[in-house]
Motif scaffolding. Structure first.
Motif, PDB file in Angstrom:
ATOM      1  N   ILE A 230      96.364  81.980  -3.324  1.00 21.86           N
ATOM      2  CA  ILE A 230      96.418  83.428  -3.529  1.00 21.86           C
ATOM      3  C   ILE A 230      95.353  84.114  -2.681  1.00 21.86           C
ATOM      4  N   ARG A 231      94.161  83.563  -2.664  1.00 19.55           N
ATOM      5  CA  ARG A 231      93.080  84.161  -1.885  1.00 19.55           C
ATOM      6  C   ARG A 231      93.387  84.112  -0.383  1.00 19.55           C
ATOM      7  N   THR A 232      94.052  83.068   0.056  1.00 20.44           N
ATOM      8  CA  THR A 232      94.470  82.987   1.462  1.00 20.44           C
ATOM      9  C   THR A 232      95.476  84.090   1.766  1.00 20.44           C
ATOM     10  N   GLN A 233      96.360  84.374   0.814  1.00 19.93           N
ATOM     11  CA  GLN A 233      97.319  85.469   1.004  1.00 19.93           C
ATOM     12  C   GLN A 233      96.590  86.814   1.176  1.00 19.93           C
ATOM     13  N   TYR A 234      95.532  87.027   0.406  1.00 20.70           N
ATOM     14  CA  TYR A 234      94.760  88.260   0.560  1.00 20.70           C
ATOM     15  C   TYR A 234      94.269  88.382   2.004  1.00 20.70           C
ATOM     16  N   GLU A 235      93.708  87.286   2.505  1.00 28.94           N
ATOM     17  CA  GLU A 235      93.122  87.295   3.849  1.00 28.94           C
ATOM     18  C   GLU A 235      94.182  87.449   4.934  1.00 28.94           C
TER      19      GLU A 235
ATOM     20  N   PHE B  24      97.540  88.448   4.622  1.00 23.03           N
ATOM     21  CA  PHE B  24      98.556  89.495   4.511  1.00 23.03           C
ATOM     22  C   PHE B  24      98.066  90.771   3.833  1.00 23.03           C
ATOM     23  N   GLY B  25      96.839  90.764   3.314  1.00 21.19           N
ATOM     24  CA  GLY B  25      96.299  91.960   2.677  1.00 21.19           C
ATOM     25  C   GLY B  25      96.885  92.249   1.313  1.00 21.19           C
ATOM     26  N   ILE B  26      97.552  91.259   0.740  1.00 21.02           N
ATOM     27  CA  ILE B  26      98.181  91.446  -0.578  1.00 21.02           C
ATOM     28  C   ILE B  26      98.315  90.077  -1.239  1.00 21.02           C
ATOM     29  N   GLY B  27      98.497  90.069  -2.540  1.00 18.22           N
ATOM     30  CA  GLY B  27      98.693  88.832  -3.281  1.00 18.22           C
ATOM     31  C   GLY B  27      98.740  89.131  -4.762  1.00 18.22           C
TER      32      GLY B  27
END
Length: 180
Positions: A54-59, A61-64
């Protein structure tokens, strides 16, 4: 990424590694996984891997998905949010590279309206802050609660498809139809 959103009863924020106990309680629960392939996690290490994803998605794609914290108790009750499904591995109903809305809660918090409350906030954030054109949703046809939330927040039923031998309902909402 910094994310913080409040609803009447919830705080939605980034998921942190410190949420590991709550994530483990959530994703190790067989009831939670009834309509998710019936494959709950077995270890806290698996919960940590989920958090890191999930944290990788934040980085990237800017969302998660975001941690849902019950204001009245301060408890981690699950997650809700938007996710960018990318690539062939996350292809669903012939869609690839799309935003979906989802939510998952620890059973003792079911039936309180938190799924709806958090989904409304995430949908609004997706259209008004992230400026997405379309947000999709999918739910096992037998998951009455999840299907009800997707319909109630305005997503429109499009079709039924089969995913891993399970019948699933597919929904979508375009920004131009949001709030109408």
């Amino acid at each position: 990424m910094k994310f913080y959103l409040e609803t009447e009863r919830l705080i939605l924020r980034e998921i942190f590694e410190s949420d590991i106990d709550g994530m483990f309680e959530l994703d190790s629960n067989e009831e939670v996984h009834e309509y998710l392939g019936k494959n709950p996690i077995k270890t806290k290490e698996q919960a940590l891997i989920n958090i890191q994803f999930i944290r990788t998605q934040y980085e990237e794609f800017g969302i998660g998905r975001f941690a849902c914290i019950e204001k009245s108790s301060g408890n981690f009750i699950g997650w809700s949010g938007l996710k960018f499904n990318t690539g062939e591995k996350e292809k669903l109903n012939e869609h690839q590279d799309f935003i979906d809305i989802g939510y998952r809660f620890i059973p003792k918090y079911w039936g309180k309206g938190y799924g709806h409350e958090s989904a409304v906030a995430c949908l609004e954030y997706g259209f008004n802050q992230m400026n997405y054109d379309t947000i999709y949703g999918a739910a096992d046809i037998d998951n009455i609660g999840s299907n009800k939330i997707l319909s109630k927040i305005g997503l429109q039923f499009v079709n039924e498809f089969t995913y891993k031998e399970v019948k699933v309902n597919w929904y979508e909402l375009n920004k131009s139809d949001y709030g109408n």
